[in-house]
Write an enzyme that holds these catalytic residues in place. Structure first.
Site, short mmCIF file in Angstrom:
data_model
loop_
_atom_site.label_atom_id
_atom_site.label_comp_id
_atom_site.label_asym_id
_atom_site.label_seq_id
_atom_site.Cartn_x
_atom_site.Cartn_y
_atom_site.Cartn_z
N GLY A 46 0.84 -1.19 0.00
CA GLY A 46 0.00 0.00 0.00
C GLY A 46 0.87 1.23 0.00
O GLY A 46 1.99 1.21 0.55
N GLN A 51 2.91 10.15 0.86
CA GLN A 51 4.20 9.51 1.13
C GLN A 51 5.22 9.78 0.04
O GLN A 51 6.42 9.62 0.26
CB GLN A 51 4.03 7.98 1.28
CG GLN A 51 3.31 7.56 2.54
CD GLN A 51 3.26 6.05 2.64
OE1 GLN A 51 2.37 5.42 2.06
NE2 GLN A 51 4.21 5.46 3.34
N CYS A 90 5.58 0.73 8.00
CA CYS A 90 5.28 1.81 7.07
C CYS A 90 6.52 2.12 6.25
O CYS A 90 7.61 2.21 6.80
CB CYS A 90 4.84 3.05 7.86
SG CYS A 90 4.43 4.46 6.82
N LEU A 91 6.34 2.27 4.93
CA LEU A 91 7.48 2.58 4.06
C LEU A 91 8.14 3.90 4.46
O LEU A 91 9.30 4.11 4.15
CB LEU A 91 7.02 2.64 2.60
CG LEU A 91 6.49 1.32 2.03
CD1 LEU A 91 5.94 1.53 0.63
CD2 LEU A 91 7.56 0.24 2.03
N HIS A 132 -4.77 2.13 7.27
CA HIS A 132 -3.42 2.70 7.38
C HIS A 132 -3.21 3.78 6.31
O HIS A 132 -2.73 4.88 6.61
CB HIS A 132 -2.39 1.56 7.23
CG HIS A 132 -0.96 2.00 7.29
ND1 HIS A 132 -0.11 1.62 8.30
CD2 HIS A 132 -0.22 2.76 6.44
CE1 HIS A 132 1.10 2.15 8.07
NE2 HIS A 132 1.05 2.83 6.95
N GLU A 133 -3.60 3.46 5.06
CA GLU A 133 -3.36 4.41 3.96
C GLU A 133 -4.27 5.64 4.07
O GLU A 133 -3.84 6.75 3.78
CB GLU A 133 -3.55 3.74 2.59
CG GLU A 133 -2.66 2.53 2.32
CD GLU A 133 -1.18 2.77 2.56
OE1 GLU A 133 -0.74 3.94 2.55
OE2 GLU A 133 -0.46 1.79 2.79
N HIS A 136 -2.86 8.12 6.29
CA HIS A 136 -1.81 8.94 5.66
C HIS A 136 -2.40 10.20 5.02
O HIS A 136 -1.77 11.25 5.00
CB HIS A 136 -1.07 8.15 4.58
CG HIS A 136 0.08 7.32 5.09
ND1 HIS A 136 1.16 7.87 5.76
CD2 HIS A 136 0.34 6.00 5.00
CE1 HIS A 136 2.03 6.90 6.06
NE2 HIS A 136 1.55 5.75 5.61
NI NI Z 1 2.49 3.90 5.82
#
Ligand code: NI
Length: 174
Positions: A46, A51, A90-91, A132-133, A136
């Site tokens: 995701g 991000q 998380c990236l 989660h997304e 963001h």
């Molecule tokens: Ni994330």
């Protein structure tokens, strides 16, 4: 298509509330293509536009194996229920993983890549990825949702060691 740079924890771009996507222009389609490529490059399942420094309400999600990529525009959780705890990463916060309590299922209303209405009923990992997304898009990170003791421990560790990849546990980063 291009792999975009993923903003890391501490970047103010991760804390902004993103704006709705208007018309699906060729530029938006190009952003979606780049985000998809970036998500694959980072081995994530995701990715949210903020991000990669694009303050729009746009996410791409994939299944556990990284297949079935879907672009979700202007998503809103309209119904939710149950409660489940699962580990998240998380990236934008590489190397950090912690259990997060989320709704067990969600109903999301959004637009698809053609601007058409899209309804998603999700449970399990997919419901977790969506929550989660969508966080963001509101400038919320998963570490905001862990218990205060764990959050303190994570923040101290980041301060001391910086952000470090943990390749063996990369697959569930969002
Ligand atoms: Ni994330």
């Amino acid at each position: 298509m291009a792999v975009l740079r993923v903003l890391k924890y501490g970047d103010p771009g991760l804390r902004r509330r993103a704006s709705p996507v208007g018309e699906v222009t060729p530029e938006i389609r190009a952003v979606i293509a780049d985000m998809t490529e970036t998500m694959y490059d980072e081995v994530g399942i995701g990715l949210a536009a903020p991000q990669v420094g694009i303050s729009l309400r746009l996410i791409v999600i994939a299944d556990e194996e990284g297949r079935g990529v879907q672009a979700v525009l202007n998503p809103a959780i309209v119904e939710r229920g149950g409660e489940t705890t699962g580990e998240e990463g998380c990236l934008s916060i590489p190397g950090v993983f912690a259990p997060v309590v989320r709704s067990a299922w969600v109903k999301v209303e959004a637009r698809d890549v053609n601007g058409q209405p899209l309804a998603i009923n999700a449970r399990g990992l997919r419901a977790r990825v969506l929550q989660h997304e969508i966080d963001h898009l509101d400038g919320v990170l998963f570490i905001d949702r862990v218990d205060p003791v764990t959050r303190d421990r994570i923040k101290r560790k980041i301060k001391k060691d910086g952000l470090r990849e943990d390749a063996s546990r990369h697959a569930f980063a969002l």
